[in-house]
Design an enzyme around this catalytic site. Sequence first.
Site, mmCIF file in Angstrom:
data_model
loop_
_atom_site.group_PDB
_atom_site.id
_atom_site.type_symbol
_atom_site.label_atom_id
_atom_site.label_comp_id
_atom_site.label_asym_id
_atom_site.label_seq_id
_atom_site.Cartn_x
_atom_site.Cartn_y
_atom_site.Cartn_z
ATOM 1 N N GLN A 36 -4.429 -5.452 6.686
ATOM 2 C CA GLN A 36 -5.328 -6.378 5.993
ATOM 3 C C GLN A 36 -5.313 -7.773 6.603
ATOM 4 O OE1 GLN A 36 -7.454 -5.602 3.529
ATOM 5 N NE2 GLN A 36 -6.811 -3.464 3.497
ATOM 6 N N CYS A 38 -4.693 2.388 -3.842
ATOM 7 C CA CYS A 38 -3.474 2.908 -3.193
ATOM 8 C C CYS A 38 -2.312 1.939 -3.375
ATOM 9 C CB CYS A 38 -3.723 3.189 -1.711
ATOM 10 S SG CYS A 38 -4.880 4.526 -1.413
ATOM 11 N N ASP A 43 3.138 -4.544 8.081
ATOM 12 C CA ASP A 43 1.856 -3.848 7.919
ATOM 13 C C ASP A 43 0.751 -4.892 8.018
ATOM 14 O OD1 ASP A 43 -0.466 -2.636 7.047
ATOM 15 O OD2 ASP A 43 0.367 -1.857 5.183
ATOM 16 N N HIS A 94 0.861 -1.180 0.000
ATOM 17 C CA HIS A 94 0.000 0.000 0.000
ATOM 18 C C HIS A 94 0.897 1.229 0.000
ATOM 19 C CE1 HIS A 94 -2.859 2.956 1.641
ATOM 20 N NE2 HIS A 94 -3.836 2.129 1.334
ATOM 21 N N LYS A 126 -10.537 -1.384 10.082
ATOM 22 C CA LYS A 126 -10.560 -2.625 9.302
ATOM 23 C C LYS A 126 -10.793 -3.834 10.193
ATOM 24 C CE LYS A 126 -7.347 -0.716 5.897
ATOM 25 N NZ LYS A 126 -8.324 -0.300 4.865
#
Length: 417
Positions: free
Chosen positions: A214, A375, A211, A134, A237
């Site tokens: 997700q 993104c 990261d 991202h 999220k």
Amino acid sequence: MTDLSVVNTAKRPTFDVEAIRRDFPILSQQVNGKPLVYLDNGASAQKPEAVLNAMDRYYREMHSNVHRGAHTLGDRATAAFEGARETVRGFLNAESTREIIWTRGTTEAINLVANGLAPRLKAGDEILVSYMEHHANIVPWQMIAERTGAKVVPIQVTPEGELDLESFTSLLNDRTRVLAITHVSNVLGTVNPVAALIEQAKTRGIITLVDGAQAVPHYQPDVRALGCDFYVFSSHKLFGPTGIGVLYGKAQLLEEMPPYQGGGEMIERVSFERTTWNTLPYKFEAGTPAIAEAVGLGAAIDYLNGLDRHAMEAAESALLKRANQLVETVPGMEIIGTAKQKVPVLSFKIAGLHPSDIGTLLDQQGIAIRTGHHCAMPLMDFYGVPGTARASFAFYNTLDEVDSFFTALQKVQRLFA
């Protein structure tokens, strides 16, 4: 008075998706005269009643600024706020709440780490990211690289959308200082083998950031098992409120890093001659924090703790399996990203159709998806497309909704055919 730090973690006896859907008020509405089919979970997930109630109770019964308040409301707010931090610590299996920093989201967390590591970087140093990142895990590192003379180096991906492990290994060298890698791709749904990557990086003393934005809606990470130095994610999220996120960092590294922002709370003592910093985690939490949002995030994790995570993962796998089976029912549909290990995300294109047209026509049928570059422009360039349509599923989606989604796609395809 409800104690927001005490939760009921009793598991549901079975994974009853219809009962779970009743926990999410927004899912019962109609859009454009059709039952809402919400398939934009990768952008932001919906909120269960437990989260809405926790935030409502906070504002109705205990709102005050946290820490140092010499009154009952201040004590209640502080207990709820720090209780949520402990909930996050448990969720990640961090060693201490000192390692849990509240941020505005994944983006701010990565910026905080990048700026904090800048004093360690010099000209010629290298920061490894991947083509599937991202923008939030690319741009902050580019900004720091420009400031320090370091270089951002991309790890290749395969046509199937998996990380090219040979590329990764070949890029590791004595100049590599940081590995910043996504746990799960927001475009492809690919689950990266982050534990193995971290293990390789550690042998060279490379600092690692994962990261997890997700990943956390689908898996519960164990930061100590992963061995990463930093792990970041966003609340919204993870079925929690917007405006808050989490940075996990190893205490030693956080101690060595300079503060990211100055102001109230992050100080120990202020004078015009010299200012000293507060202890962890407050050193990185300048100003009044997002108190209600922290409480809401804690409630979201508590809600997830009440589910059978293995059954939840099985239900999501069934959604992805059904979707993959139905792809051939839509002429000209092509999936972008076919990794062997992925979460229920379908990025796709349909021959002759623009992604935005697909999204608009699906919305007319009550189906919410995302379109565009997500993104992730470098990844779009890799696949030679300006953007894709993306359906991202959550555990509250049903097999019937998958069927409805593909029926709607068939209508769209026939319309343009």
